[in-house]
Design a protein around this motif. Structure first.
Motif: not given
Length: 172
Positions: A90, A126, A145, A147
Motif C-alpha cells: 500500500e 486489488n 489499495q 498493488h
C-alpha cells in the motif's frame, strides 16, 4: 476508478538522473512502509530482486502536464529492469501528506504507463491484473489499495507517478 487514458507529452525519460532503490533496505520512512519491507525480507525478497530506479527531476513540460491533473502534486518516474519485483504493498503517501499537511487517506497516485505493454511487464491492483496497456494509460491508486509491479520480460518497464489530493484531481 479503473484505467484512464491521458495524453502525456513526449519527454526523454530514459535519460533522467536515476537513483537506485529497493524494497528491503530499511530507511527512515513511514513505519507502515518499513513494516511492509520487513515482511518482504521474511519471505525472501532482497536488494537483488526488488531493485528499481527513480527520478524526480523532470522537464517543465512534465510539470505543466502534472498541473493539469492536480494543483498540488509530486512527480516521479520509475524504471524497473527485467527480473525485478515491487511486491504487494500500500502506498503510504507519507512525504506528500506531511508536506501538504493533509491526511494520507486524502491522497491518490496516478500511475502512468510511459510505453505500450510488452510481454512480461505486469501490474496488479486489488488482486486484478492490468495488462496490454498503451502509452498514456493510467491507474488511480488510493491509500488502502494493495498493488504490485513486476518485470519478468526482456525490456525495462517505465512508469510515471503523479501524487496529489484525490478531491483535487481535475481529470475526472
Amino acid at each position: 476508478m479503473g484505467k484512464i487514458k491521458l495524453q502525456i507529452p513526449n519527454f526523454d525519460y530514459k535519460n533522467l538522473t536515476w537513483v537506485q532503490e529497493d524494497n528491503v533496505t530499511i530507511l527512515d520512512r513511514a513505519d507502515e512502509f518499513e513494516q511492509q519491507n520487513l515482511q518482504y525480507i521474511k519471505v525472501g525478497y532482497n536488494n537483488l530482486n526488488s531493485m528499481y530506479y527513480r527520478a524526480f527531476e523532470v522537464s517543465d513540460d512534465i510539470h505543466n502536464f502534472c498541473k493539469t491533473l492536480f494543483p498540488r502534486y509530486s512527480v516521479g518516474v520509475m524504471k524497473q529492469p527485467p527480473g525485478q519485483t515491487l511486491p504487494s504493498h500500500e502506498d503510504t503517501f507519507f512525504k506528500f501528506a506531511k508536506t501538504n499537511n493533509i491526511d494520507p487517506y486524502q491522497c491518490c497516485r496516478v500511475n502512468i504507463f510511459l510505453e505500450d505493454w510488452e510481454s512480461g511487464h505486469y501490474f496488479e491492483i486489488n488482486e486484478k491484473s492490468v495488462l496490454h496497456w498503451k502509452r498514456g494509460d493510467a491507474i488511480i491508486i488510493r491509500r488502502d489499495q494493495l498493488h504490485l509491479s513486476g518485470n519478468m520480460g526482456m525490456t525495462t518497464k517505465y512508469t510515471m507517478q503523479v501524487t496529489g489530493v484525490y478531491d483535487e484531481f481535475t481529470w475526472r
